[in-house]
Design an enzyme around this catalytic site. Structure first.
Site, PDB file in Angstrom:
ATOM      1  N   LYS A   1     -25.140 -46.494  10.255  1.00  0.00           N
ATOM      2  CA  LYS A   1     -25.800 -47.796  10.134  1.00  0.00           C
ATOM      3  C   LYS A   1     -25.561 -48.434   8.768  1.00  0.00           C
ATOM      4  CE  LYS A   1     -30.533 -49.581  10.879  1.00  0.00           C
ATOM      5  NZ  LYS A   1     -31.930 -49.136  11.085  1.00  0.00           N
TER       6      LYS A   1
ATOM      7  N   ILE B   1     -27.990 -45.442  15.537  1.00  0.00           N
ATOM      8  CA  ILE B   1     -27.956 -44.420  16.608  1.00  0.00           C
ATOM      9  C   ILE B   1     -29.089 -44.612  17.617  1.00  0.00           C
ATOM     10  CG2 ILE B   1     -26.713 -42.596  15.364  1.00  0.00           C
ATOM     11  CD1 ILE B   1     -29.578 -41.353  14.855  1.00  0.00           C
TER      12      ILE B   1
ATOM     13  N   SER C   1     -33.386 -39.412   4.966  1.00  0.00           N
ATOM     14  CA  SER C   1     -33.352 -38.052   4.418  1.00  0.00           C
ATOM     15  C   SER C   1     -34.158 -37.842   3.140  1.00  0.00           C
ATOM     16  CB  SER C   1     -31.890 -37.662   4.159  1.00  0.00           C
ATOM     17  OG  SER C   1     -31.365 -38.450   3.103  1.00  0.00           O
TER      18      SER C   1
ATOM     19  N   THR D   1     -32.819 -29.007   8.668  1.00  0.00           N
ATOM     20  CA  THR D   1     -33.127 -28.586   7.305  1.00  0.00           C
ATOM     21  C   THR D   1     -34.099 -27.407   7.290  1.00  0.00           C
ATOM     22  OG1 THR D   1     -34.373 -29.304   5.344  1.00  0.00           O
ATOM     23  CG2 THR D   1     -34.849 -30.466   7.365  1.00  0.00           C
ATOM     24  N   ASP D   2     -34.050 -26.628   6.225  1.00  0.00           N
ATOM     25  CA  ASP D   2     -35.014 -25.521   6.089  1.00  0.00           C
ATOM     26  C   ASP D   2     -36.430 -26.051   5.840  1.00  0.00           C
ATOM     27  OD1 ASP D   2     -34.712 -26.421   3.469  1.00  0.00           O
ATOM     28  OD2 ASP D   2     -34.201 -24.464   2.625  1.00  0.00           O
ATOM     29  N   GLU D   3     -36.542 -27.347   5.527  1.00  0.00           N
ATOM     30  CA  GLU D   3     -37.877 -27.907   5.246  1.00  0.00           C
ATOM     31  C   GLU D   3     -38.775 -27.891   6.481  1.00  0.00           C
ATOM     32  OE1 GLU D   3     -38.284 -31.301   2.782  1.00  0.00           O
ATOM     33  OE2 GLU D   3     -36.298 -31.076   1.917  1.00  0.00           O
TER      34      GLU D   3
ATOM     35  N   TYR E   1     -40.966 -36.544   6.388  1.00  0.00           N
ATOM     36  CA  TYR E   1     -39.531 -36.288   6.611  1.00  0.00           C
ATOM     37  C   TYR E   1     -39.340 -35.000   7.402  1.00  0.00           C
ATOM     38  CZ  TYR E   1     -34.964 -34.214   5.613  1.00  0.00           C
ATOM     39  OH  TYR E   1     -33.739 -33.570   5.743  1.00  0.00           O
TER      40      TYR E   1
ATOM     41  N   ALA F   1     -41.467 -33.340   9.098  1.00  0.00           N
ATOM     42  CA  ALA F   1     -42.104 -33.416  10.422  1.00  0.00           C
ATOM     43  C   ALA F   1     -41.170 -34.117  11.407  1.00  0.00           C
ATOM     44  CB  ALA F   1     -43.435 -34.172  10.328  1.00  0.00           C
TER      45      ALA F   1
ATOM     46  N   LYS G   1     -37.931 -34.231  11.251  1.00  0.00           N
ATOM     47  CA  LYS G   1     -36.796 -33.344  11.534  1.00  0.00           C
ATOM     48  C   LYS G   1     -37.216 -32.223  12.488  1.00  0.00           C
ATOM     49  CE  LYS G   1     -33.145 -33.466  10.015  1.00  0.00           C
ATOM     50  NZ  LYS G   1     -31.911 -34.188  10.426  1.00  0.00           N
TER      51      LYS G   1
ATOM     52  N   ARG H   1     -35.854 -23.959  -5.074  1.00  0.00           N
ATOM     53  CA  ARG H   1     -35.011 -24.354  -3.952  1.00  0.00           C
ATOM     54  C   ARG H   1     -33.799 -23.430  -3.929  1.00  0.00           C
ATOM     55  NH1 ARG H   1     -39.053 -26.365  -3.190  1.00  0.00           N
ATOM     56  NH2 ARG H   1     -39.627 -28.531  -2.825  1.00  0.00           N
TER      57      ARG H   1
ATOM     58  N   HIS I   1     -45.934 -31.258  -2.456  1.00  0.00           N
ATOM     59  CA  HIS I   1     -44.641 -30.718  -2.905  1.00  0.00           C
ATOM     60  C   HIS I   1     -44.529 -29.236  -2.545  1.00  0.00           C
ATOM     61  CE1 HIS I   1     -41.495 -30.905  -6.394  1.00  0.00           C
ATOM     62  NE2 HIS I   1     -40.969 -30.693  -5.213  1.00  0.00           N
TER      63      HIS I   1
HETATM   64  N1  LIG Z   1     -29.052 -33.233   1.638  1.00  0.00           N
HETATM   65  C1  LIG Z   1     -29.572 -32.042   1.880  1.00  0.00           C
HETATM   66  O1  LIG Z   1     -29.788 -31.253   0.969  1.00  0.00           O
HETATM   67  C2  LIG Z   1     -29.876 -31.617   3.295  1.00  0.00           C
HETATM   68  C3  LIG Z   1     -30.309 -30.316   3.512  1.00  0.00           C
HETATM   69  C4  LIG Z   1     -30.549 -29.898   4.829  1.00  0.00           C
HETATM   70  C5  LIG Z   1     -30.354 -30.769   5.879  1.00  0.00           C
HETATM   71  N2  LIG Z   1     -29.949 -32.048   5.635  1.00  0.00           N
HETATM   72  C6  LIG Z   1     -29.744 -32.935   6.800  1.00  0.00           C
HETATM   73  O2  LIG Z   1     -28.375 -33.286   6.813  1.00  0.00           O
HETATM   74  C7  LIG Z   1     -28.201 -34.611   7.329  1.00  0.00           C
HETATM   75  C8  LIG Z   1     -27.427 -35.452   6.341  1.00  0.00           C
HETATM   76  O3  LIG Z   1     -28.144 -35.485   5.101  1.00  0.00           O
HETATM   77  P1  LIG Z   1     -27.568 -36.281   3.848  1.00  0.00           P
HETATM   78  O4  LIG Z   1     -28.143 -35.674   2.642  1.00  0.00           O
HETATM   79  O5  LIG Z   1     -26.098 -36.411   3.981  1.00  0.00           O
HETATM   80  O6  LIG Z   1     -28.254 -37.700   4.088  1.00  0.00           O
HETATM   81  P2  LIG Z   1     -27.857 -39.136   3.540  1.00  0.00           P
HETATM   82  O7  LIG Z   1     -29.145 -39.866   3.383  1.00  0.00           O
HETATM   83  O8  LIG Z   1     -26.933 -39.032   2.383  1.00  0.00           O
HETATM   84  O9  LIG Z   1     -27.017 -39.772   4.741  1.00  0.00           O
HETATM   85  C9  LIG Z   1     -27.603 -40.191   5.925  1.00  0.00           C
HETATM   86  C10 LIG Z   1     -26.653 -41.180   6.591  1.00  0.00           C
HETATM   87  O10 LIG Z   1     -27.237 -41.573   7.841  1.00  0.00           O
HETATM   88  C11 LIG Z   1     -27.080 -42.974   7.969  1.00  0.00           C
HETATM   89  N3  LIG Z   1     -28.147 -43.475   8.845  1.00  0.00           N
HETATM   90  C12 LIG Z   1     -29.478 -43.554   8.556  1.00  0.00           C
HETATM   91  N4  LIG Z   1     -30.137 -44.086   9.598  1.00  0.00           N
HETATM   92  C13 LIG Z   1     -29.217 -44.333  10.566  1.00  0.00           C
HETATM   93  C14 LIG Z   1     -29.284 -44.857  11.877  1.00  0.00           C
HETATM   94  N5  LIG Z   1     -30.446 -45.266  12.419  1.00  0.00           N
HETATM   95  N6  LIG Z   1     -28.147 -44.972  12.594  1.00  0.00           N
HETATM   96  C15 LIG Z   1     -26.955 -44.591  12.069  1.00  0.00           C
HETATM   97  N7  LIG Z   1     -26.839 -44.086  10.823  1.00  0.00           N
HETATM   98  C16 LIG Z   1     -27.944 -43.943  10.086  1.00  0.00           C
HETATM   99  C17 LIG Z   1     -27.169 -43.522   6.572  1.00  0.00           C
HETATM  100  O11 LIG Z   1     -26.578 -44.802   6.461  1.00  0.00           O
HETATM  101  C18 LIG Z   1     -26.432 -42.449   5.784  1.00  0.00           C
HETATM  102  O12 LIG Z   1     -25.058 -42.725   5.704  1.00  0.00           O
HETATM  103  C19 LIG Z   1     -29.616 -35.130   7.601  1.00  0.00           C
HETATM  104  O13 LIG Z   1     -29.873 -34.960   8.977  1.00  0.00           O
HETATM  105  C20 LIG Z   1     -30.513 -34.237   6.759  1.00  0.00           C
HETATM  106  O14 LIG Z   1     -31.779 -34.101   7.353  1.00  0.00           O
HETATM  107  C21 LIG Z   1     -29.716 -32.499   4.367  1.00  0.00           C
END
Ligand SMILES: NC(=O)c1ccc[n+]([C@@H]2O[C@H](COP(=O)([O-])OP(=O)(O)OC[C@H]3O[C@@H](n4cnc5c(N)ncnc54)[C@H](O)[C@@H]3O)[C@@H](O)[C@H]2O)c1
Length: 346
Positions: A39, A65, A90, A137-139, A162, A164, A166, A226, A301
């Protein structure tokens, strides 16, 4: 015309982990087609996938999405063999301010993708062959005390909107596996770090504030723990699990690199002290650690997260390869370059 062996729909591929994954997959699988839907919210950035625009195996679609019509049209236009679902809101702090976008994208968006993939794959008689890989995520597991680790069987106990959202998405994905026999997998990883992460997150925040000579804000006493996972290690784990896990499996992905936030901050400051001694002189400091500033703790936190990734190690032979200090050096180098190019363009 290229004959693609498989077409994968990657969601959120302009974000941090998704963009690293897209680059990794395009490079590793020359016979795959990657469709990236994003998006482009504040967190998405096409610069993260720059260079791929004209690649014959890559398509970018800007869109939501949760937009059922759009997702259906993608499944009509392409023969999507698998979905790797990263797209999400996220950032925990933003979810504490307002959870609406988190419910929209993380829950409704996941449901739309599941529903559309299910319908398309059912029609093609391949519901149990084609794969839906949900990135989590592990969260979702909540917070730990001093000991113990989250396993794949730890009950979900999310502590902020967040996590919740996920956890809700994870349950929906599981339910599509149980109810319809859909071929789903879920992976829950610890904190990622590396190039292309949005500047609001801890590690880029530390580096950018340090370089600007601004206070480096640390929540509370800085002793929250972490586990840190280098983003490329995460991408390799996803690749392995996507291709080799059995349907319905859940895997934790960890870095076995538990650190207090304050330790991470001090390590980064140490790396910057060596790498950017000129900048240190310009801001009149002997060490970037002098900029560390403790701020009021984040609401709810979580104190400690640590994931047990034994299942992934034993079943699929994966382990995190990047040692934290080394990964941080590469990360700092990337952000220093970015900071300088941003400074030049202003
Ligand atoms: N960053 C971390 O440390 C971490 C750890 C564990 C899990 N995750 C999971 O991994 C995934 C990616 O995390 P990230 O850190 O790359 O996040 P990010 O915020 O960098 O990227 C998220 C992307 O999703 C897009 N997006 C948001 N809403 C949207 C929608 N409605 N339709 C289409 N696209 C949309 C955003 O534009 C962005 O490009 C997430 O599902 C997050 O929960 C992240």
């Amino acid at each position: 015309m290229i004959k693609h062996n498989k077409t994968l729909l990657v969601t959120g591929g302009a974000g941090f982990i998704g963009s690293n994954f897209v680059a990794y997959m395009i490079d590793k699988y020359p016979d795959y087609q990657i469709i990236n839907i994003d998006k482009l919210t504040y967190a998405g950035n096409l610069e993260n996938v720059s260079g791929l625009e004209n690649h014959p195996n890559y398509e970018f679609i800007q869109g939501d999405i949760a937009d059922q019509e759009l997702i259906e049209s993608i499944f009509t236009m392409y023969d999507v063999w698998g979905v790797v679902h990263f797209a999400a809101e996220s950032h925990v702090d933003r979810s504490i301010e307002d959870a609406a976008a988190f419910i929209h994208t993380n829950i409704l968006g996941t449901q739309v993708l599941l529903q559309t993939a299910k319908m398309d794959w059912e029609r093609k008689g391949e519901l149990s062959q084609r794969r839906f890989h949900h990135i989590s995520t592990d969260e979702v597991y909540g917070s730990l005390g001093e000991d113990g680790m989250f396993s794949e069987n730890t009950p979900y106990d999310p502590r902020n909107p967040y996590s919740a959202s996920k956890a809700g998405a994870n349950l929906l994905v599981k339910s599509f596996g149980y109810t319809y026999g859909m071929n789903i997998v879920i992976t829950s990883s610890s904190n990622n770090y590396g190039p292309r992460q949005h500047e609001e997150k801890l590690i880029p925040t530390i580096i950018f504030n340090a370089l600007a000579g601004n206070p480096i804000p640390i929540y509370g006493d800085g002793k929250n723990i972490r586990d840190w996972l280098y983003v490329m290690d995460h991408c390799k784990a996803i690749d392995l699990i996507f291709h080799q896990a059995e349907a319905g499996e859940i895997f934790n992905i960890g870095g076995r690199s538990e650190k207090m936030n304050i330790e991470v901050v001090k390590t980064i400051c140490g790396i910057l002290d060596e790498m950017e001694s000129g900048r240190l002189a310009e801001i009149n400091k002997n060490s970037f650690t002098e900029l560390i500033s403790f701020t009021k703790d984040r609401l709810g936190h979580d104190r400690r997260y640590a994931v047990d990734d034994s299942k992934l190690r034993q079943k699929l032979g994966w382990r995190a390869e990047e040692e934290l200090k080394n990964g941080l050096i590469k990360t700092v180098e990337w952000y220093v370059k970015r900071w300088k190019s941003l400074a030049e363009s202003h």
